[in-house]
Enzyme design. Sequence first.
Site, mmCIF file in Angstrom:
data_model
loop_
_atom_site.group_PDB
_atom_site.id
_atom_site.type_symbol
_atom_site.label_atom_id
_atom_site.label_comp_id
_atom_site.label_asym_id
_atom_site.label_seq_id
_atom_site.Cartn_x
_atom_site.Cartn_y
_atom_site.Cartn_z
ATOM 1 N N LYS A 38 0.818 -1.217 0.000
ATOM 2 C CA LYS A 38 0.000 0.000 0.000
ATOM 3 C C LYS A 38 0.848 1.261 0.000
ATOM 4 O O LYS A 38 0.433 2.282 -0.555
ATOM 5 C CB LYS A 38 -0.955 0.005 1.186
ATOM 6 C CG LYS A 38 -0.282 0.112 2.556
ATOM 7 C CD LYS A 38 -1.319 0.159 3.669
ATOM 8 C CE LYS A 38 -0.651 0.335 5.021
ATOM 9 N NZ LYS A 38 -1.636 0.434 6.114
ATOM 10 N N ARG A 133 -7.009 0.459 17.910
ATOM 11 C CA ARG A 133 -7.488 0.837 16.589
ATOM 12 C C ARG A 133 -8.643 -0.112 16.285
ATOM 13 O O ARG A 133 -9.603 -0.159 17.038
ATOM 14 C CB ARG A 133 -6.368 0.793 15.531
ATOM 15 C CG ARG A 133 -6.709 1.642 14.295
ATOM 16 C CD ARG A 133 -5.614 1.664 13.256
ATOM 17 N NE ARG A 133 -5.559 0.415 12.507
ATOM 18 C CZ ARG A 133 -4.767 0.221 11.449
ATOM 19 N NH1 ARG A 133 -3.977 1.193 11.026
ATOM 20 N NH2 ARG A 133 -4.759 -0.933 10.812
#
Length: 381
Positions: A38, A133
Amino acid sequence: MYRRTPRLEIHPDRITHNARTVVRAAHAHGGQVAGVGKVCCAHPSVIAAMVAGGVDALADSRIINLMSISEQGTGLPTMLLRIPAPSAAADVVRCADVTLNSGLPTLRILSDAAGQAGVRHGVIVMVDVGDLREGVWPDQAVDLVTQAASLPHLDLLGLGANLACYGGVIPTVDNMRALIAVRDACREATGLELATLSGGNSSSLPLLASGSMPPEINHFRIGETIVLGRNVLDRTPWPGTYQNTFHLITEIVELERKPSVPIGDRGQNAFGEQPEFLDRGTRLRAIVNIGRQDVAIDGLTPIDPGISIIGASSDHLILDVQDAVGEVRLGAPVGFWPSYGALLALSTSPYVQKVAVRDRIDNSTELGQMMSLQMEAPSLS
């Protein structure tokens, strides 16, 4: 032949070597590696390098990047790292073989989308073991997995955790054992094998290398250590890898001797800041053709040790080149090593050309001594 600037030069042979180093360690542990591209927007040369390095799967956080990976025809399974958006469920099940999930409503939507597409979709349920998260809280995981097990078009492959991304919590034996305990409770409640335990990203490698990673943890999502050769806990070089895998090449568009402190009354700059300036007298300054629109300036390190970054606007980077070691002239190249954050921005910017550069990798080289400053200065031709 002239090559335009700014450009990001990619060294896929070095990335392949890094991938082999990481994959070898994971396989020796009995685990698999999903290579994460990514940070470079799944650039084809980087994806091919990871495949050549032996990764077991390819992962990304953007659907458009997974589409690109699919078009490259690697033959490897794909994984969506970002929590799927319900509105994108049809694209998700079409482009990703596996997703990371933490909510039952989204899982129901994915199951419906997979049924409509005539496919089965793999799921790893994320458990929050402290980084805060994504992930279901451990005491709610059994209920989530039990209900998800009844969804007709999903295959629950296992559980996973994310660490060191938001809260900076590092993987430890304790939080890995917490993940294992949750998996065991889910197994008992559902009878599912839940064979995959995805223990995290590149931050898991120090625990793996120490020999302390529990054997049950058998899946790793690795990006930065492969693409930049870094230990992500402190950004030191990862043993046996190259760090000089990418470099940015810019071009000097102005070269003048100027004072080091602006002249006149000062307010805010274009970004709402009021920077302070150190008075070093009149210095030779260069402007190169890169700016904040293209890169995280704080993540750039000049290749020439005599060059320092003074500041930047949207389109220009201002340098002190008074003590430059290399040639300084109008049109001369100035190279930089990017950090992970800088590489992310450079890869995303449409204004930066991306160029793959082939190398001859000598595996007998003592890689621990191959730091970036040993590289030759880049050339515009």
